[in-house]
Design an enzyme around this catalytic site. Structure first.
Site, mmCIF file in Angstrom:
data_model
loop_
_atom_site.group_PDB
_atom_site.id
_atom_site.type_symbol
_atom_site.label_atom_id
_atom_site.label_comp_id
_atom_site.label_asym_id
_atom_site.label_seq_id
_atom_site.Cartn_x
_atom_site.Cartn_y
_atom_site.Cartn_z
ATOM 1 N N LEU A 21 6.008 6.978 -0.884
ATOM 2 C CA LEU A 21 6.156 6.571 0.514
ATOM 3 C C LEU A 21 7.531 5.970 0.767
ATOM 4 O O LEU A 21 8.109 6.168 1.834
ATOM 5 C CB LEU A 21 5.050 5.591 0.893
ATOM 6 C CG LEU A 21 3.624 6.107 0.743
ATOM 7 C CD1 LEU A 21 2.637 5.136 1.380
ATOM 8 C CD2 LEU A 21 3.467 7.500 1.340
ATOM 9 N N LEU A 58 9.963 -7.886 -8.004
ATOM 10 C CA LEU A 58 9.725 -8.772 -6.870
ATOM 11 C C LEU A 58 9.194 -10.133 -7.294
ATOM 12 O O LEU A 58 9.250 -11.089 -6.503
ATOM 13 C CB LEU A 58 8.758 -8.126 -5.881
ATOM 14 C CG LEU A 58 9.234 -6.828 -5.212
ATOM 15 C CD1 LEU A 58 8.189 -6.334 -4.215
ATOM 16 C CD2 LEU A 58 10.583 -7.013 -4.533
ATOM 17 N N HIS A 119 -8.335 -0.526 1.108
ATOM 18 C CA HIS A 119 -9.087 -1.277 0.102
ATOM 19 C C HIS A 119 -9.231 -2.758 0.459
ATOM 20 O O HIS A 119 -9.985 -3.471 -0.193
ATOM 21 C CB HIS A 119 -8.458 -1.061 -1.266
ATOM 22 C CG HIS A 119 -8.469 0.384 -1.653
ATOM 23 N ND1 HIS A 119 -9.636 1.081 -1.852
ATOM 24 C CD2 HIS A 119 -7.457 1.281 -1.818
ATOM 25 C CE1 HIS A 119 -9.343 2.345 -2.139
ATOM 26 N NE2 HIS A 119 -8.032 2.485 -2.124
ATOM 27 N N TYR A 142 -7.056 -5.077 -6.543
ATOM 28 C CA TYR A 142 -5.977 -4.519 -5.731
ATOM 29 C C TYR A 142 -6.235 -4.790 -4.250
ATOM 30 O O TYR A 142 -5.361 -5.287 -3.523
ATOM 31 C CB TYR A 142 -5.877 -3.022 -5.996
ATOM 32 C CG TYR A 142 -4.950 -2.268 -5.084
ATOM 33 C CD1 TYR A 142 -3.576 -2.287 -5.283
ATOM 34 C CD2 TYR A 142 -5.446 -1.525 -4.017
ATOM 35 C CE1 TYR A 142 -2.720 -1.583 -4.440
ATOM 36 C CE2 TYR A 142 -4.602 -0.817 -3.179
ATOM 37 C CZ TYR A 142 -3.241 -0.853 -3.399
ATOM 38 O OH TYR A 142 -2.398 -0.164 -2.558
ATOM 39 N N ARG A 180 -13.768 12.578 1.670
ATOM 40 C CA ARG A 180 -13.463 11.254 2.228
ATOM 41 C C ARG A 180 -12.110 11.261 2.930
ATOM 42 O O ARG A 180 -11.935 10.661 3.986
ATOM 43 C CB ARG A 180 -13.487 10.203 1.117
ATOM 44 C CG ARG A 180 -12.989 8.830 1.534
ATOM 45 C CD ARG A 180 -13.089 7.849 0.382
ATOM 46 N NE ARG A 180 -12.278 6.668 0.599
ATOM 47 C CZ ARG A 180 -10.985 6.567 0.283
ATOM 48 N NH1 ARG A 180 -10.348 7.593 -0.273
ATOM 49 N NH2 ARG A 180 -10.326 5.450 0.522
#
Length: 276
Positions: A21, A58, A119, A142, A180
């Protein structure tokens, strides 16, 4: 390709820019900034004309503060991309995101766009239609980290006025590959369109929206995204015949089918011993 006489932003930071992405946005956001600051632990490849690269973790606070200098807006994609141990999730998704928001606050960043996830609400049933204001129901460690950062972003807006949009991404892949995904699919092009609207809308306050395309099957009331002017142009319906032909009819009682989080909701706790 959008063209501007003057790019609307001086400096856009994209974390997780080496991922799928991030690579999409690296292309689509190029006209929108004089400088694209790209961050990832993985190699970012060849540096292009208007890019600045930071191959950093990070969880390294000083590194995050260094790359945040001079940034106007952040698209925060970085972090562990799937279920893992709590320690990995803690360092990558929770500590890393705290560093992003705190550095953004101290460096005068105007807005953070955060890649949240289905999620975060994965334990709602697929028979339910939910909006962005329902209580969070994470389906995994997650997903739990995604709920933390959604709340973190709310805190930073309420206390400090740092604007944010949390995009609960469904399934962002080249095409849907199971039944799904006929409801959760978000095309790469629609992902870019949505991210551009999160940047270009003059005032967003704090928002949570869903990231999916114009699919006939749908779990979500995405009215909030209408405020951004997001109009998806792709649809999983295009691939429905192929998906139905290539996948068996599922058992609706199986947790991976029953719940919106799919296999994340069906899997056991990641840190439990695995059966041989």
């Amino acid at each position: 390709m959008t063209e501007f006489n003057t790019p609307p932003f001086d400096n856009i930071l994209i974390t997780g820019a080496a991922g799928a992405l991030g690579s999409v946005l690296r292309e689509s956001l190029r006209p929108y900034a004089r400088t694209l600051t790209l961050s990832d632990r993985a190699s970012l490849g060849e540096r292009r004309d208007n890019e600045v690269h930071f191959e950093r973790d990070l969880a390294d606070r000083d590194a995050v503060f260094e790359m945040m200098k001079g940034v106007d807006v952040v698209i925060h994609l970085g972090g562990a991309p799937r279920e893992n141990t709590f320690q990995v999730i803690l360092d990558s998704n929770i500590v890393g995101s705290y560093n992003i928001f705190e550095a953004a606050r101290q460096c005068g960043v105007k807005r953070v766009v955060y890649a949240s996830s289905v999620h975060a609400i994965g334990f709602y049933e697929c028979t339910q239609t939910i909006d962005a204001n329902v209580p969070q129901r994470p389906d995994s460690l997650y997903g739990l980290s995604k709920t933390f950062v959604e709340n973190l972003s709310r805190y930073y807006f309420d206390k400090f006025g740092l604007e944010s949009v949390c995009v609960r991404i469904g399934s962002c892949f080249p095409k849907p590959v199971d039944r799904r995904m006929l409801a959760t699919w978000l095309s790469y092009e629609d992902f870019s369109r949505l991210c551009i609207r999160t940047l270009m809308t003059p005032s967003v306050g704090h928002m949570i929206v869903y990231g999916n395309s114009d699919n006939s099957a749908n779990f979500w009331d995405n009215t909030e995204a209408g405020y951004l002017g997001y109009r998806p142009q792709d649809s999983a319906d295009t691939f429905a015949a192929e998906v139905y032909a290539n996948t068996p009819s599922p058992d609706p009682r199986h947790p991976a089918v029953k719940y919106q989080g799919g296999s994340f909701a069906a899997d056991g706790h990641f840190e439990d011993p695995k059966a041989n």
